[in-house]
Design an enzyme around this catalytic site. Structure first.
Site, PDB file in Angstrom:
ATOM      1  N   LYS A 101       9.835  -2.599 -18.817  1.00 21.20           N
ATOM      2  CA  LYS A 101       8.683  -2.395 -17.947  1.00 21.20           C
ATOM      3  C   LYS A 101       8.774  -1.039 -17.242  1.00 21.20           C
ATOM      4  CE  LYS A 101       5.117  -2.687 -15.466  1.00 21.20           C
ATOM      5  NZ  LYS A 101       4.502  -3.605 -14.590  1.00 21.20           N
ATOM      6  N   PHE A 137       7.143   6.364 -19.331  1.00 22.40           N
ATOM      7  CA  PHE A 137       6.617   7.122 -20.480  1.00 22.40           C
ATOM      8  C   PHE A 137       5.135   7.454 -20.285  1.00 22.40           C
ATOM      9  CE2 PHE A 137       9.383   7.322 -24.390  1.00 22.40           C
ATOM     10  CZ  PHE A 137      10.573   7.106 -23.720  1.00 22.40           C
ATOM     11  N   CYS A 160       2.132   1.692  -9.146  1.00 24.84           N
ATOM     12  CA  CYS A 160       3.314   1.534 -10.009  1.00 24.84           C
ATOM     13  C   CYS A 160       4.041   2.807 -10.409  1.00 24.84           C
ATOM     14  CB  CYS A 160       2.910   0.782 -11.275  1.00 24.84           C
ATOM     15  SG  CYS A 160       2.539  -0.939 -10.967  1.00 24.84           S
ATOM     16  N   LYS A 170       6.507   4.723  -7.931  1.00 23.65           N
ATOM     17  CA  LYS A 170       7.562   3.806  -7.502  1.00 23.65           C
ATOM     18  C   LYS A 170       8.505   3.476  -8.667  1.00 23.65           C
ATOM     19  CE  LYS A 170       5.939  -0.743  -7.486  1.00 23.65           C
ATOM     20  NZ  LYS A 170       6.623  -1.472  -8.538  1.00 23.65           N
ATOM     21  N   THR A 208       7.388  -4.844  -4.595  1.00 20.48           N
ATOM     22  CA  THR A 208       8.715  -4.252  -4.458  1.00 20.48           C
ATOM     23  C   THR A 208       8.535  -2.761  -4.181  1.00 20.48           C
ATOM     24  OG1 THR A 208       8.679  -4.013  -6.851  1.00 20.48           O
ATOM     25  CG2 THR A 208       9.952  -5.846  -5.970  1.00 20.48           C
ATOM     26  N   GLU A 254      -5.017  -1.793 -13.758  1.00 18.80           N
ATOM     27  CA  GLU A 254      -6.157  -2.153 -12.917  1.00 18.80           C
ATOM     28  C   GLU A 254      -7.437  -1.566 -13.511  1.00 18.80           C
ATOM     29  OE1 GLU A 254      -5.351  -1.337  -8.752  1.00 18.80           O
ATOM     30  OE2 GLU A 254      -3.325  -2.057  -9.071  1.00 18.80           O
ATOM     31  N   ASN A 302       6.168   2.337 -18.019  1.00 13.22           N
ATOM     32  CA  ASN A 302       5.439   3.085 -16.994  1.00 13.22           C
ATOM     33  C   ASN A 302       5.924   4.527 -16.901  1.00 13.22           C
ATOM     34  OD1 ASN A 302       3.690   1.081 -16.377  1.00 13.22           O
ATOM     35  ND2 ASN A 302       4.615   0.499 -14.441  1.00 13.22           N
ATOM     36  N   THR A 327       7.698  -5.738 -11.137  1.00 14.84           N
ATOM     37  CA  THR A 327       8.568  -4.748 -11.766  1.00 14.84           C
ATOM     38  C   THR A 327       9.819  -4.613 -10.912  1.00 14.84           C
ATOM     39  OG1 THR A 327       6.574  -3.621 -12.399  1.00 14.84           O
ATOM     40  CG2 THR A 327       8.622  -2.420 -12.663  1.00 14.84           C
TER      41      THR A 327
HETATM   42  C1  UDX Z   1       2.776  -6.482  -8.425  1.00 18.93           C
HETATM   43  C2  UDX Z   1       4.293  -6.426  -8.314  1.00 18.93           C
HETATM   44  O1  UDX Z   1       4.719  -7.038  -7.167  1.00 18.93           O
HETATM   45  C3  UDX Z   1       4.810  -5.030  -8.471  1.00 18.93           C
HETATM   46  O2  UDX Z   1       6.210  -4.987  -8.379  1.00 18.93           O
HETATM   47  C4  UDX Z   1       4.390  -4.566  -9.815  1.00 18.93           C
HETATM   48  O3  UDX Z   1       4.892  -3.299 -10.066  1.00 18.93           O
HETATM   49  C5  UDX Z   1       2.902  -4.613  -9.923  1.00 18.93           C
HETATM   50  O4  UDX Z   1       2.451  -5.906  -9.632  1.00 18.93           O
HETATM   51  P1  UDX Z   1       0.649  -6.078  -6.917  1.00 18.93           P
HETATM   52  O5  UDX Z   1       0.178  -7.395  -7.389  1.00 18.93           O
HETATM   53  O6  UDX Z   1      -0.163  -4.890  -7.253  1.00 18.93           O
HETATM   54  O7  UDX Z   1       2.145  -5.796  -7.411  1.00 18.93           O
HETATM   55  O8  UDX Z   1       1.000  -6.093  -5.378  1.00 18.93           O
HETATM   56  P2  UDX Z   1       0.183  -6.666  -4.174  1.00 18.93           P
HETATM   57  O9  UDX Z   1      -1.271  -6.608  -4.475  1.00 18.93           O
HETATM   58  O10 UDX Z   1       0.726  -5.984  -2.969  1.00 18.93           O
HETATM   59  O11 UDX Z   1       0.589  -8.200  -4.160  1.00 18.93           O
HETATM   60  C6  UDX Z   1       1.762  -8.720  -3.693  1.00 18.93           C
HETATM   61  C7  UDX Z   1       1.436  -9.948  -2.850  1.00 18.93           C
HETATM   62  O12 UDX Z   1       2.639 -10.640  -2.532  1.00 18.93           O
HETATM   63  C8  UDX Z   1       0.740  -9.650  -1.510  1.00 18.93           C
HETATM   64  O13 UDX Z   1      -0.483 -10.320  -1.437  1.00 18.93           O
HETATM   65  C9  UDX Z   1       1.742 -10.141  -0.449  1.00 18.93           C
HETATM   66  O14 UDX Z   1       1.133 -10.669   0.693  1.00 18.93           O
HETATM   67  C10 UDX Z   1       2.512 -11.177  -1.243  1.00 18.93           C
HETATM   68  N1  UDX Z   1       3.856 -11.478  -0.700  1.00 18.93           N
HETATM   69  C11 UDX Z   1       4.700 -10.493  -0.361  1.00 18.93           C
HETATM   70  C12 UDX Z   1       4.259 -12.802  -0.565  1.00 18.93           C
HETATM   71  O15 UDX Z   1       3.496 -13.720  -0.851  1.00 18.93           O
HETATM   72  N2  UDX Z   1       5.519 -13.067  -0.080  1.00 18.93           N
HETATM   73  C13 UDX Z   1       6.372 -12.088   0.300  1.00 18.93           C
HETATM   74  O16 UDX Z   1       7.486 -12.366   0.742  1.00 18.93           O
HETATM   75  C14 UDX Z   1       5.949 -10.749   0.140  1.00 18.93           C
HETATM   76  C1  UDX Z   2      -0.164   1.146 -14.832  1.00 17.55           C
HETATM   77  C2  UDX Z   2       0.197   0.815 -16.304  1.00 17.55           C
HETATM   78  O1  UDX Z   2      -0.764   1.396 -17.173  1.00 17.55           O
HETATM   79  C3  UDX Z   2       0.256  -0.680 -16.474  1.00 17.55           C
HETATM   80  O2  UDX Z   2       0.635  -0.998 -17.811  1.00 17.55           O
HETATM   81  C4  UDX Z   2       1.289  -1.191 -15.496  1.00 17.55           C
HETATM   82  O3  UDX Z   2       1.572  -2.516 -15.654  1.00 17.55           O
HETATM   83  C5  UDX Z   2       0.862  -0.872 -14.083  1.00 17.55           C
HETATM   84  O4  UDX Z   2       0.752   0.536 -13.959  1.00 17.55           O
HETATM   85  P1  UDX Z   2      -2.379   1.251 -13.391  1.00 17.55           P
HETATM   86  O5  UDX Z   2      -1.512   1.752 -12.294  1.00 17.55           O
HETATM   87  O6  UDX Z   2      -3.357   0.170 -13.099  1.00 17.55           O
HETATM   88  O7  UDX Z   2      -1.483   0.714 -14.579  1.00 17.55           O
HETATM   89  O8  UDX Z   2      -3.199   2.503 -13.940  1.00 17.55           O
HETATM   90  P2  UDX Z   2      -3.213   3.433 -15.225  1.00 17.55           P
HETATM   91  O9  UDX Z   2      -4.422   3.157 -16.001  1.00 17.55           O
HETATM   92  O10 UDX Z   2      -1.930   3.419 -15.954  1.00 17.55           O
HETATM   93  O11 UDX Z   2      -3.420   4.873 -14.535  1.00 17.55           O
HETATM   94  C6  UDX Z   2      -2.447   5.430 -13.676  1.00 17.55           C
HETATM   95  C7  UDX Z   2      -2.867   6.781 -13.184  1.00 17.55           C
HETATM   96  O12 UDX Z   2      -2.814   7.773 -14.191  1.00 17.55           O
HETATM   97  C8  UDX Z   2      -4.302   6.845 -12.628  1.00 17.55           C
HETATM   98  O13 UDX Z   2      -4.310   7.546 -11.405  1.00 17.55           O
HETATM   99  C9  UDX Z   2      -5.049   7.573 -13.698  1.00 17.55           C
HETATM  100  O14 UDX Z   2      -6.178   8.250 -13.185  1.00 17.55           O
HETATM  101  C10 UDX Z   2      -3.997   8.534 -14.219  1.00 17.55           C
HETATM  102  N1  UDX Z   2      -4.229   8.988 -15.592  1.00 17.55           N
HETATM  103  C11 UDX Z   2      -4.208   8.112 -16.628  1.00 17.55           C
HETATM  104  C12 UDX Z   2      -4.477  10.339 -15.837  1.00 17.55           C
HETATM  105  O15 UDX Z   2      -4.507  11.155 -14.911  1.00 17.55           O
HETATM  106  N2  UDX Z   2      -4.683  10.740 -17.127  1.00 17.55           N
HETATM  107  C13 UDX Z   2      -4.657   9.881 -18.182  1.00 17.55           C
HETATM  108  O16 UDX Z   2      -4.846  10.335 -19.317  1.00 17.55           O
HETATM  109  C14 UDX Z   2      -4.424   8.520 -17.921  1.00 17.55           C
END
Ligand code: UDX
Ligand code: UDX
Length: 469
Positions: free
Chosen positions: A219, A225, A275, A278, A91, A164, A223, A131
């Site tokens: 959710k 916070f 995330c 967005k 999204t 991740e 994120n 989300t």
């Molecule tokens: C997911 C959620 O979608 C996002 O909103 C949330 O905040 C984090 O987790 P993520 O898994 O990281 O995101 O996204 P991405 O790796 O882009 O995977 C989405 C998949 O959905 C893609 O592989 C895309 O090809 C697929 N997709 C998209 C479909 O199968 N059908 C569609 O209509 C659109």
């Molecule tokens: C995040 C949320 O943690 C997870 O719960 C949600 O579902 C998806 O979004 P992610 O995007 O995988 O996960 O990464 P995260 O570990 O949260 O880090 C986000 C960013 O913040 C990274 O670029 C990281 O380097 C940065 N970060 C994190 C800092 O700069 N300082 C910190 O102390 C922690």
């Protein structure tokens, strides 16, 4: 083998793939299918080279794939055959029309809902994993309402909190599992189906149930916070650089207050990832929509601070290197948005590299897992950028190193060897505060951490330099 239940996930991305692999591994009597509109994604999930790098994921895939976990391109058939459907399509932020740059783009979401409606021959539970803005479930219910005959859909919200790089551990030992449902007989029954899945491995007290809207909003707020903490400490890092305080010391002192806690207080070049930005923008848009401009502005400032931190980093490089980067070689250590992932979505490295190139620097990018994605992110740029996985080779002959990702390997490099191979005076900009600054300074580097006094061998005071902005 006859399976007890058939589960489907639409969207085989960073969230859908690992989450379904975990469910398949914990529920061997459930048949789990994952589909995606992108056939290359599915082929990759069925190959040796998985489409996402995630520590521990390949082991779980090996254990389950072909037994009770299946990746398929046939979305229609899969919808017909499964009664529990997770939706994990992305999204992104809208790039067009009303709300462009802020509102979520729900077209994939709606298309998927319609696809579910068209291909359903029996009642189904549809679970929002992505989300989404609050009240999306209501829109989904409306799209699914014209179902024929006795077919009924129950929409649940079950947001994903995995990060991740630690996805497998986050899935295996979650802080909590959140399930939002309608408070009706069918809503509660559907909720129980989902509780039954998670309670195979998650302690009961960690599975919390709420109304749908609280779940959707939680959710976004989680994120927001987390991102806010990063922006808060980054704002303080700017003040530290002006006052000779040390942001790591401040973070430690502040974080040891158990009411505040120590996590997410690591200052750096700003947050990235698919995330945070967005979701905060979605939250802000939601507030605007409901006539709360002050609340929207409050949350938007978290994103603004993140942008400021990246600009500040670039300005620091520029002013420290005598206000010109033209023709200078700069080595970028790390392109992923954080360590232990090859993901570069919204990585600060993209912005920083582009800015360096705009200053006519020659950039060599190094990263253990993200070079493929880096190439795609910079596909429009043909000149002045090179890619080299080996950090020693990448740094040789450069004027400066900029550490942009907190990969462990960068902590333990032989910086003496690297220093020798570089053009002098050699600069080290530690955008993640991960190396031993005093040691690198002793070796000969001019060291510029985040939120700590710079250590330079030049006579002119750094203060004069940094105040020149
Ligand atoms: C997911 C959620 O979608 C996002 O909103 C949330 O905040 C984090 O987790 P993520 O898994 O990281 O995101 O996204 P991405 O790796 O882009 O995977 C989405 C998949 O959905 C893609 O592989 C895309 O090809 C697929 N997709 C998209 C479909 O199968 N059908 C569609 O209509 C659109
Ligand atoms: C995040 C949320 O943690 C997870 O719960 C949600 O579902 C998806 O979004 P992610 O995007 O995988 O996960 O990464 P995260 O570990 O949260 O880090 C986000 C960013 O913040 C990274 O670029 C990281 O380097 C940065 N970060 C994190 C800092 O700069 N300082 C910190 O102390 C922690």
């Amino acid at each position: 083998m006859k399976f007890k239940k058939n589960i489907l996930c639409i969207g085989a991305g960073y969230v859908g793939g690992p989450t379904m692999a975990m469910i398949a591994s914990k529920c061997p009597d459930y048949r789990v299918t994952v589909v995606d509109i992108n056939p290359e994604r599915i082929n990759a999930w069925n190959s040796h080279e998985l489409p996402v790098y995630e520590p521990g994921l390949d082991k779980i895939i090996k254990k389950t794939r072909g037994k009770n976990l299946f990746f398929s391109n046939n979305i229609e058939k899969a919808i017909t055959e499964n009664d529990i459907i997770f939706v994990s399509v992305h999204t992104p932020t809208k790039t067009f029309g009303e709300g462009a740059g802020k509102a979520p783009d729900l077209q994939y979401w709606e298309k998927t809902a319609r696809q579910i409606l068209e291909n359903s021959k029996s009642s189904k539970i549809v679970i929002e994993k992505s989300t989404l803005p609050v009240k999306t479930a209501a829109a989904m219910e409306k799209i699914l309402a014209p179902a024929k005959g006795k077919i009924k859909f129950e929409v649940l919200s079950n947001p994903e909190f995995l990060a991740e790089g630690t996805a497998i551990n986050d899935l295996e030992n979650p802080d909590r599992v959140l399930i939002g449902s309608r408070d009706t007989k069918n809503g509660l029954k559907a909720r129980q189906e989902l509780v039954n899945i998670y309670s195979r491995w998650v302690p009961k007290e960690k599975i919390i149930t709420t109304n749908i809207w609280s779940s959707e909003l939680s959710k976004l707020v989680s994120n927001a916070f987390l991102a806010q903490r990063v922006s808060s400490i980054n704002s303080i890092s700017a003040l530290c650089e002006k006052t000779e305080a040390d942001v790591s010391e401040v973070a430690k002192a502040v974080g040891m207050d158990s009411r505040i806690g120590s996590k997410f207080l690591q200052a750096g070049i700003g947050f990235g990832g698919s995330c945070f930005k967005k979701d905060i923008l979605h939250l802000a848009y939601l507030c605007e929509y409901y006539g709360l401009p002050e609340v929207a502005a409050y949350w938007e400032s978290v994103v603004k601070m993140n942008e400021y931190q990246q600009q500040r980093f670039i300005m620091n490089i520029l002013s420290s290197m005598f206000n010109t980067l033209a023709g200078k070689k700069i080595c970028v250590f790390g392109f992923a948005f954080k360590a232990n992932t090859g993901d570069t979505r919204e990585s600060p490295a993209i912005y920083i590299t582009r800015k360096l190139l705009a200053e006519q620097a020659l950039v060599t990018i190094s990263d253990p897992k993200a070079l493929k994605n880096a190439l795609l992110d910079l596909s429009d740029i043909e000149e002045n950028v090179k890619y080299e996985e080996d950090p020693y080779k990448a740094a040789a002959g450069c004027h400066a190193i900029a550490i942009l990702t907190d990969w462990n390997i960068y902590k333990n490099l032989d910086f003496r060897k690297i220093y020798k191979s570089m053009i002098k005076p050699a600069f080290l900009f530690d955008g993640r505060n991960i190396v031993d600054h005093a040691k690198c300074f002793k070796i000969g580097f001019n060291v510029y951490p985040i939120g700590k006094p710079a250590m330079s061998h030049f006579k002119t005071s750094e203060k004069d330099n940094s105040n020149s902005r």
